[in-house]
Design a protein around this motif. Structure first.
Motif, PDB file in Angstrom:
ATOM      1  N   LYS A  57       0.999  -1.236   0.093  1.00 57.55           N
ATOM      2  CA  LYS A  57       0.087   0.162  -0.105  1.00 57.55           C
ATOM      3  C   LYS A  57       0.963   1.253   0.111  1.00 57.55           C
ATOM      4  O   LYS A  57       2.106   1.308   0.280  1.00 57.55           O
ATOM      5  N   GLU A  58       0.251   2.425  -0.358  1.00 59.29           N
ATOM      6  CA  GLU A  58       1.003   3.624  -0.456  1.00 59.29           C
ATOM      7  C   GLU A  58       1.153   4.162   1.182  1.00 59.29           C
ATOM      8  O   GLU A  58       0.229   3.892   1.931  1.00 59.29           O
ATOM      9  N   PRO A  59       2.349   4.792   1.474  1.00 57.34           N
ATOM     10  CA  PRO A  59       2.487   5.250   2.876  1.00 57.34           C
ATOM     11  C   PRO A  59       1.344   6.316   2.848  1.00 57.34           C
ATOM     12  O   PRO A  59       0.878   7.242   2.003  1.00 57.34           O
ATOM     13  N   ARG A  60       1.251   6.746   4.093  1.00 60.92           N
ATOM     14  CA  ARG A  60       0.459   7.901   4.449  1.00 60.92           C
ATOM     15  C   ARG A  60       1.037   9.301   4.469  1.00 60.92           C
ATOM     16  O   ARG A  60       2.528   9.211   4.401  1.00 60.92           O
ATOM     17  N   ASP A  61       0.435  10.231   3.930  1.00 56.91           N
ATOM     18  CA  ASP A  61       1.181  11.472   3.800  1.00 56.91           C
ATOM     19  C   ASP A  61       1.794  12.009   5.090  1.00 56.91           C
ATOM     20  O   ASP A  61       1.530  11.701   6.226  1.00 56.91           O
ATOM     21  N   GLU A  62       3.024  12.530   4.753  1.00 54.90           N
ATOM     22  CA  GLU A  62       4.039  12.814   5.791  1.00 54.90           C
ATOM     23  C   GLU A  62       3.282  13.795   6.833  1.00 54.90           C
ATOM     24  O   GLU A  62       3.600  13.770   8.112  1.00 54.90           O
ATOM     25  N   GLU A  63       2.414  14.820   6.272  1.00 56.53           N
ATOM     26  CA  GLU A  63       1.740  15.632   7.060  1.00 56.53           C
ATOM     27  C   GLU A  63       0.749  15.137   8.014  1.00 56.53           C
ATOM     28  O   GLU A  63       0.324  15.576   9.109  1.00 56.53           O
ATOM     29  N   SER A  64       0.430  13.658   7.718  1.00 57.40           N
ATOM     30  CA  SER A  64      -0.674  13.249   8.664  1.00 57.40           C
ATOM     31  C   SER A  64       0.194  12.352   9.793  1.00 57.40           C
ATOM     32  O   SER A  64      -0.794  11.786  10.585  1.00 57.40           O
ATOM     33  N   LYS A  85       8.432  -5.913  12.035  1.00 59.76           N
ATOM     34  CA  LYS A  85       9.099  -4.701  11.181  1.00 59.76           C
ATOM     35  C   LYS A  85       8.374  -4.745   9.946  1.00 59.76           C
ATOM     36  O   LYS A  85       8.456  -5.690   9.262  1.00 59.76           O
ATOM     37  N   ALA A  86       8.035  -3.809   9.810  1.00 58.19           N
ATOM     38  CA  ALA A  86       6.869  -3.471   8.504  1.00 58.19           C
ATOM     39  C   ALA A  86       7.378  -2.698   7.440  1.00 58.19           C
ATOM     40  O   ALA A  86       8.139  -1.557   7.986  1.00 58.19           O
ATOM     41  N   THR A  87       7.230  -2.784   6.152  1.00 59.36           N
ATOM     42  CA  THR A  87       7.786  -2.002   5.163  1.00 59.36           C
ATOM     43  C   THR A  87       6.599  -1.647   4.081  1.00 59.36           C
ATOM     44  O   THR A  87       5.946  -2.655   3.937  1.00 59.36           O
ATOM     45  N   LEU A  88       6.414  -0.617   3.756  1.00 59.91           N
ATOM     46  CA  LEU A  88       5.528  -0.125   2.713  1.00 59.91           C
ATOM     47  C   LEU A  88       5.786   0.065   1.331  1.00 59.91           C
ATOM     48  O   LEU A  88       7.104   0.485   1.226  1.00 59.91           O
ATOM     49  N   ILE A  89       5.280  -0.531   0.489  1.00 60.20           N
ATOM     50  CA  ILE A  89       5.546  -0.336  -0.929  1.00 60.20           C
ATOM     51  C   ILE A  89       4.390  -0.167  -1.649  1.00 60.20           C
ATOM     52  O   ILE A  89       3.387  -0.781  -1.669  1.00 60.20           O
ATOM     53  N   PRO A  90       4.314   0.967  -2.369  1.00 61.63           N
ATOM     54  CA  PRO A  90       3.238   1.625  -3.266  1.00 61.63           C
ATOM     55  C   PRO A  90       2.954   0.817  -4.333  1.00 61.63           C
ATOM     56  O   PRO A  90       3.852   0.380  -5.052  1.00 61.63           O
ATOM     57  N   VAL A  91       1.743   0.623  -4.480  1.00 59.99           N
ATOM     58  CA  VAL A  91       1.221  -0.539  -5.480  1.00 59.99           C
ATOM     59  C   VAL A  91       0.514   0.172  -6.847  1.00 59.99           C
ATOM     60  O   VAL A  91       0.867  -0.243  -7.780  1.00 59.99           O
ATOM     61  N   LEU A  92      -0.265   1.372  -6.571  1.00 52.75           N
ATOM     62  CA  LEU A  92      -0.909   2.027  -7.374  1.00 52.75           C
ATOM     63  C   LEU A  92      -0.367   3.559  -7.569  1.00 52.75           C
ATOM     64  O   LEU A  92       0.233   4.161  -6.764  1.00 52.75           O
ATOM     65  N   SER A  93      -0.624   4.120  -8.748  1.00 53.73           N
ATOM     66  CA  SER A  93      -0.540   5.472  -9.006  1.00 53.73           C
ATOM     67  C   SER A  93      -1.938   5.931  -9.514  1.00 53.73           C
ATOM     68  O   SER A  93      -2.844   5.263 -10.239  1.00 53.73           O
ATOM     69  N   PHE A  94      -1.978   7.439  -9.380  1.00 55.36           N
ATOM     70  CA  PHE A  94      -3.335   7.930  -9.576  1.00 55.36           C
ATOM     71  C   PHE A  94      -3.368   9.323 -10.457  1.00 55.36           C
ATOM     72  O   PHE A  94      -2.392   9.795 -10.287  1.00 55.36           O
ATOM     73  N   LYS A  95      -4.230   9.378 -11.261  1.00 58.73           N
ATOM     74  CA  LYS A  95      -4.288  10.616 -12.149  1.00 58.73           C
ATOM     75  C   LYS A  95      -5.600  10.974 -12.170  1.00 58.73           C
ATOM     76  O   LYS A  95      -6.686  10.300 -12.427  1.00 58.73           O
TER      77      LYS A  95
END
Length: 261
Positions: A7-14, A29-39
């Motif tokens: 999944k994509e990481p949460r916005d840093e501001e959040s 120990k968990a690692t996030l890898i973003p899967v999707l891109s959006f337009k």
């Protein structure tokens, strides 16, 4: 143990991502890898509809991206106040499927009062709407993505609840997905658990995960954020070790922790 979250990481501001935090609290120990891109698309049309709230009986949100599109429309029009978007309590109602905790926060940040945030699936959300709404209301407005499922629209229309949909973002595979997965497996090895967060994630990731895991594939505990994702995983022949009782960081982390015991 190592856990891979697709999944994509949460916005840093959040602030810190809640999934990383919850899994760390269980000793993993968990690692996030973003899967999707959006337009984002059709924002001018979307903006026109948003600022005519009298023409709709309410809003349906099923993804944070749709809420993000609302914020973009507010910025495009130079409109910063929530009252530009909604005129009274009737139109402030937002029926919301909270598939991730970020969605609820995003909806509330618009000044809207969500209902159905605990429904968890499109099927349950549609039943809530059908029970709550009359068939003579103005159409509910559903801003959605290009690969939305038809469960909710079909259920509402079959029960006479008027609905208008508009695609406001297109979903595609993240351009660095395969590279990021290869780097992860090379540097950290095969994880003890891999969590999927959408049928799209299963579609885009599974072949690469199978190839990189090799003979260790059957040792991985595969986790699903909800029933829809679980069904997509099962359809691809994966053995699903656990599914979150509710689509939240707390429930997914608890399910993974139990599966890894």
């Amino acid at each position: 143990m190592r856990v891979l979250l697709l999944k994509e990481p949460r916005d840093e501001e959040s602030g810190p991502d809640p999934y990383l935090k919850e899994l760390e609290s269980h000793g993993h120990k968990a690692t996030l890898i973003p899967v999707l891109s959006f337009k984002f698309v059709s924002l001018n049309t979307f903006s026109d509809k948003l600022f005519q709230p009298e023409k709709h009986g309410g809003l349906i949100f099923t993804s944070p991206r749709a809420v993000e599109a609302v914020k973009m429309c507010l910025d495009m029009g130079g409109r910063r106040e929530e009252d530009d978007l909604v005129k009274d309590d009737q139109h402030r109602v937002c029926v919301n499927l909270c598939s991730v905790c970020a969605l609820l926060c995003a909806v509330q940040s618009l000044g809207l009062k969500p209902l159905g945030e605990d429904t968890g699936t499109a099927d349950v959300l549609s039943r809530l709407i059908i029970e709550r709404e009359d068939t003579n209301i103005p159409p509910l407005f559903f801003p959605c993505g290009s690969i939305k499922r038809e469960v909710l629209p079909m259920a509402l229309r079959e029960n006479g609840v008027p609905l208008e949909t508009l695609t406001v973002y297109q979903t595609a595979e993240h351009p660095d997905l395969e590279k990021n997965l290869k780097n992860y497996f090379t540097e950290q090895g095969t994880p003890a658990s891999i969590a999927f967060f959408s049928p799209s994630g299963v579609k885009f990731c599974l072949e690469v995960v199978r190839r990189l895991s090799g003979e260790q594939l059957n040792e991985i505990k595969f986790a699903a954020i909800g029933a829809t994702t679980q069904d997509a995983m099962t359809a691809e022949g994966l053995c699903v070790s656990c599914t979150a009782e509710k689509p939240t960081a707390e429930h997914l982390a608890a399910a993974i922790a139990t599966a890894l015991q």
